[in-house]
Write a protein that holds these residues in place. Sequence first.
Motif, PDB file in Angstrom:
ATOM      1  N   THR A 155       0.814  -1.221   0.000  1.00 47.62           N
ATOM      2  CA  THR A 155       0.000   0.000   0.000  1.00 47.62           C
ATOM      3  C   THR A 155       0.840   1.260   0.000  1.00 47.62           C
ATOM      4  OG1 THR A 155      -0.126  -0.087   2.401  1.00 47.62           O
ATOM      5  CG2 THR A 155      -1.928  -1.129   1.177  1.00 47.62           C
ATOM      6  N   SER A 156       2.142   1.109  -0.104  1.00 48.19           N
ATOM      7  CA  SER A 156       2.990   2.299  -0.097  1.00 48.19           C
ATOM      8  C   SER A 156       4.177   2.079  -1.023  1.00 48.19           C
ATOM      9  CB  SER A 156       3.479   2.599   1.324  1.00 48.19           C
ATOM     10  OG  SER A 156       4.457   1.664   1.706  1.00 48.19           O
ATOM     11  N   GLU A 157       4.903   3.141  -1.231  1.00 45.03           N
ATOM     12  CA  GLU A 157       6.114   3.034  -2.039  1.00 45.03           C
ATOM     13  C   GLU A 157       7.219   2.310  -1.275  1.00 45.03           C
ATOM     14  OE1 GLU A 157       7.272   6.823  -3.556  1.00 45.03           O
ATOM     15  OE2 GLU A 157       5.299   7.202  -4.423  1.00 45.03           O
ATOM     16  N   LYS A 158       7.148   2.364   0.049  1.00 37.88           N
ATOM     17  CA  LYS A 158       8.155   1.699   0.876  1.00 37.88           C
ATOM     18  C   LYS A 158       7.700   0.264   1.125  1.00 37.88           C
ATOM     19  CE  LYS A 158      10.420   5.193   3.565  1.00 37.88           C
ATOM     20  NZ  LYS A 158      10.708   5.603   4.941  1.00 37.88           N
ATOM     21  N   THR A 159       8.040  -0.619   0.205  1.00 38.53           N
ATOM     22  CA  THR A 159       7.644  -2.012   0.321  1.00 38.53           C
ATOM     23  C   THR A 159       8.858  -2.891   0.061  1.00 38.53           C
ATOM     24  OG1 THR A 159       5.971  -3.643  -0.351  1.00 38.53           O
ATOM     25  CG2 THR A 159       6.911  -2.266  -2.091  1.00 38.53           C
ATOM     26  N   PHE A 160       8.695  -4.176   0.142  1.00 38.35           N
ATOM     27  CA  PHE A 160       9.783  -5.103  -0.147  1.00 38.35           C
ATOM     28  C   PHE A 160       9.202  -6.367  -0.767  1.00 38.35           C
ATOM     29  CE2 PHE A 160       8.290  -6.231   4.045  1.00 38.35           C
ATOM     30  CZ  PHE A 160       8.397  -7.620   4.115  1.00 38.35           C
ATOM     31  N   VAL A 161      10.051  -7.099  -1.429  1.00 37.27           N
ATOM     32  CA  VAL A 161       9.642  -8.375  -2.008  1.00 37.27           C
ATOM     33  C   VAL A 161      10.004  -9.456  -0.990  1.00 37.27           C
ATOM     34  CG1 VAL A 161       9.977  -9.999  -3.901  1.00 37.27           C
ATOM     35  CG2 VAL A 161      10.036  -7.526  -4.346  1.00 37.27           C
ATOM     36  N   PRO A 162       9.000 -10.122  -0.423  1.00 37.23           N
ATOM     37  CA  PRO A 162       9.296 -11.086   0.637  1.00 37.23           C
ATOM     38  C   PRO A 162       9.767 -12.421   0.084  1.00 37.23           C
ATOM     39  CG  PRO A 162       6.969 -11.103   0.186  1.00 37.23           C
ATOM     40  CD  PRO A 162       7.566 -10.023  -0.693  1.00 37.23           C
ATOM     41  N   THR A 163      10.619 -13.057   0.836  1.00 46.14           N
ATOM     42  CA  THR A 163      10.967 -14.435   0.538  1.00 46.14           C
ATOM     43  C   THR A 163       9.973 -15.327   1.285  1.00 46.14           C
ATOM     44  OG1 THR A 163      12.418 -14.684   2.459  1.00 46.14           O
ATOM     45  CG2 THR A 163      13.411 -13.835   0.406  1.00 46.14           C
ATOM     46  N   ASP A 164       9.907 -16.579   0.915  1.00 47.62           N
ATOM     47  CA  ASP A 164       9.066 -17.507   1.662  1.00 47.62           C
ATOM     48  C   ASP A 164       9.506 -17.549   3.121  1.00 47.62           C
ATOM     49  OD1 ASP A 164       7.646 -18.048  -0.615  1.00 47.62           O
ATOM     50  OD2 ASP A 164       8.188 -20.167  -0.735  1.00 47.62           O
ATOM     51  N   GLN A 165      10.814 -17.457   3.353  1.00 55.46           N
ATOM     52  CA  GLN A 165      11.326 -17.483   4.728  1.00 55.46           C
ATOM     53  C   GLN A 165      10.848 -16.271   5.524  1.00 55.46           C
ATOM     54  OE1 GLN A 165      12.652 -20.212   6.031  1.00 55.46           O
ATOM     55  NE2 GLN A 165      12.335 -21.063   3.995  1.00 55.46           N
ATOM     56  N   ASP A 166      10.758 -15.095   4.884  1.00 57.00           N
ATOM     57  CA  ASP A 166      10.214 -13.904   5.552  1.00 57.00           C
ATOM     58  C   ASP A 166       8.787 -14.179   6.027  1.00 57.00           C
ATOM     59  OD1 ASP A 166      12.474 -12.295   5.102  1.00 57.00           O
ATOM     60  OD2 ASP A 166      11.663 -11.484   3.217  1.00 57.00           O
ATOM     61  N   LEU A 167       7.980 -14.714   5.134  1.00 57.51           N
ATOM     62  CA  LEU A 167       6.569 -14.948   5.452  1.00 57.51           C
ATOM     63  C   LEU A 167       6.401 -16.089   6.449  1.00 57.51           C
ATOM     64  CD1 LEU A 167       4.966 -14.387   1.942  1.00 57.51           C
ATOM     65  CD2 LEU A 167       5.278 -12.751   3.821  1.00 57.51           C
ATOM     66  N   LEU A 168       7.212 -17.120   6.345  1.00 57.81           N
ATOM     67  CA  LEU A 168       7.156 -18.214   7.317  1.00 57.81           C
ATOM     68  C   LEU A 168       7.534 -17.721   8.711  1.00 57.81           C
ATOM     69  CD1 LEU A 168       8.655 -21.106   5.178  1.00 57.81           C
ATOM     70  CD2 LEU A 168       6.342 -21.024   6.141  1.00 57.81           C
ATOM     71  N   LEU A 169       8.523 -16.829   8.787  1.00 59.38           N
ATOM     72  CA  LEU A 169       8.902 -16.251  10.076  1.00 59.38           C
ATOM     73  C   LEU A 169       7.740 -15.441  10.641  1.00 59.38           C
ATOM     74  CD1 LEU A 169      10.850 -15.489  12.344  1.00 59.38           C
ATOM     75  CD2 LEU A 169      11.713 -13.649  10.858  1.00 59.38           C
ATOM     76  N   ALA A 170       7.132 -14.606   9.817  1.00 57.99           N
ATOM     77  CA  ALA A 170       5.988 -13.808  10.271  1.00 57.99           C
ATOM     78  C   ALA A 170       4.867 -14.717  10.771  1.00 57.99           C
ATOM     79  CB  ALA A 170       5.491 -12.908   9.140  1.00 57.99           C
ATOM     80  N   GLU A 171       4.568 -15.768  10.028  1.00 56.31           N
ATOM     81  CA  GLU A 171       3.504 -16.693  10.429  1.00 56.31           C
ATOM     82  C   GLU A 171       3.847 -17.399  11.742  1.00 56.31           C
ATOM     83  OE1 GLU A 171       2.609 -19.328   7.171  1.00 56.31           O
ATOM     84  OE2 GLU A 171       1.594 -17.740   6.043  1.00 56.31           O
ATOM     85  N   ARG A 172       5.094 -17.820  11.888  1.00 60.93           N
ATOM     86  CA  ARG A 172       5.501 -18.501  13.116  1.00 60.93           C
ATOM     87  C   ARG A 172       5.335 -17.578  14.326  1.00 60.93           C
ATOM     88  NH1 ARG A 172       9.894 -18.506  16.108  1.00 60.93           N
ATOM     89  NH2 ARG A 172      11.255 -17.553  14.569  1.00 60.93           N
ATOM     90  N   LEU A 173       5.764 -16.327  14.184  1.00 72.27           N
ATOM     91  CA  LEU A 173       5.645 -15.375  15.287  1.00 72.27           C
ATOM     92  C   LEU A 173       4.184 -15.084  15.626  1.00 72.27           C
ATOM     93  CD1 LEU A 173       8.554 -12.981  14.281  1.00 72.27           C
ATOM     94  CD2 LEU A 173       8.519 -14.567  16.232  1.00 72.27           C
ATOM     95  N   VAL A 174       3.349 -14.982  14.604  1.00 71.47           N
ATOM     96  CA  VAL A 174       1.927 -14.745  14.853  1.00 71.47           C
ATOM     97  C   VAL A 174       1.302 -15.961  15.540  1.00 71.47           C
ATOM     98  CG1 VAL A 174      -0.324 -14.466  13.722  1.00 71.47           C
ATOM     99  CG2 VAL A 174       1.600 -13.017  13.067  1.00 71.47           C
ATOM    100  N   LYS A 175       1.645 -17.149  15.103  1.00 70.35           N
ATOM    101  CA  LYS A 175       1.110 -18.360  15.740  1.00 70.35           C
ATOM    102  C   LYS A 175       1.501 -18.422  17.209  1.00 70.35           C
ATOM    103  CE  LYS A 175       0.959 -21.162  11.556  1.00 70.35           C
ATOM    104  NZ  LYS A 175       1.587 -22.287  10.820  1.00 70.35           N
ATOM    105  N   GLU A 176       2.738 -18.023  17.523  1.00 72.32           N
ATOM    106  CA  GLU A 176       3.173 -17.993  18.917  1.00 72.32           C
ATOM    107  C   GLU A 176       2.307 -17.023  19.725  1.00 72.32           C
ATOM    108  OE1 GLU A 176       7.353 -17.088  18.901  1.00 72.32           O
ATOM    109  OE2 GLU A 176       7.879 -19.024  18.001  1.00 72.32           O
TER     110      GLU A 176
END
Length: 162
Positions: A36-57
């Motif tokens: 939603t902004s110009e300040k974005t990044f292209v995530p790796t699967d590992q980035d998203l898996l880390l985010a999911e793991r932290l949210v699950k915790e």
Amino acid sequence: MNKRIYSLLVLVFLTACRDSQKATKLNREKIAILSTSEKTFVPTDQDLLLAERLVKERLNVYNAEMKARNVDFAYTTGDSLHYESDTIQFEHYYRQYILTVNDEGDKVVAMNCLCMLNPFDKEQDSWRKNKVVVRDGGHCFFQISVNISRGIVYGFMINGLA
């Protein structure tokens, strides 16, 4: 005897490896990646898996709190809420990942989580393109953010009930 133990250990090792491979694969079926902004990044699967793991915790803590609250409620009133219906099972939610880079240069994944899609959406996939905004709905809809650069979860908010 040693042959049986060795065979059992090999079987346990192979099963553990298979299960760990499943856990490290990103399931994109219920994920939409938005920026939603110009300040974005292209995530790796590992980035998203880390985010999911932290949210699950974090959700495990929430679910434990809900269970404790329901036990306390049952003890004081003789009645009980339905613990299972008050918990959040992350894998059942459709998730919109809004990717940004904050002012410090950290990668942030803001998650917009939905237990169901809009039945009136003719396309049935507009949630993959546009951020869904829902008012009310209780724990069926929640938002949470993860600074994956620092491993910090914040901004956990469950929608209210009407």
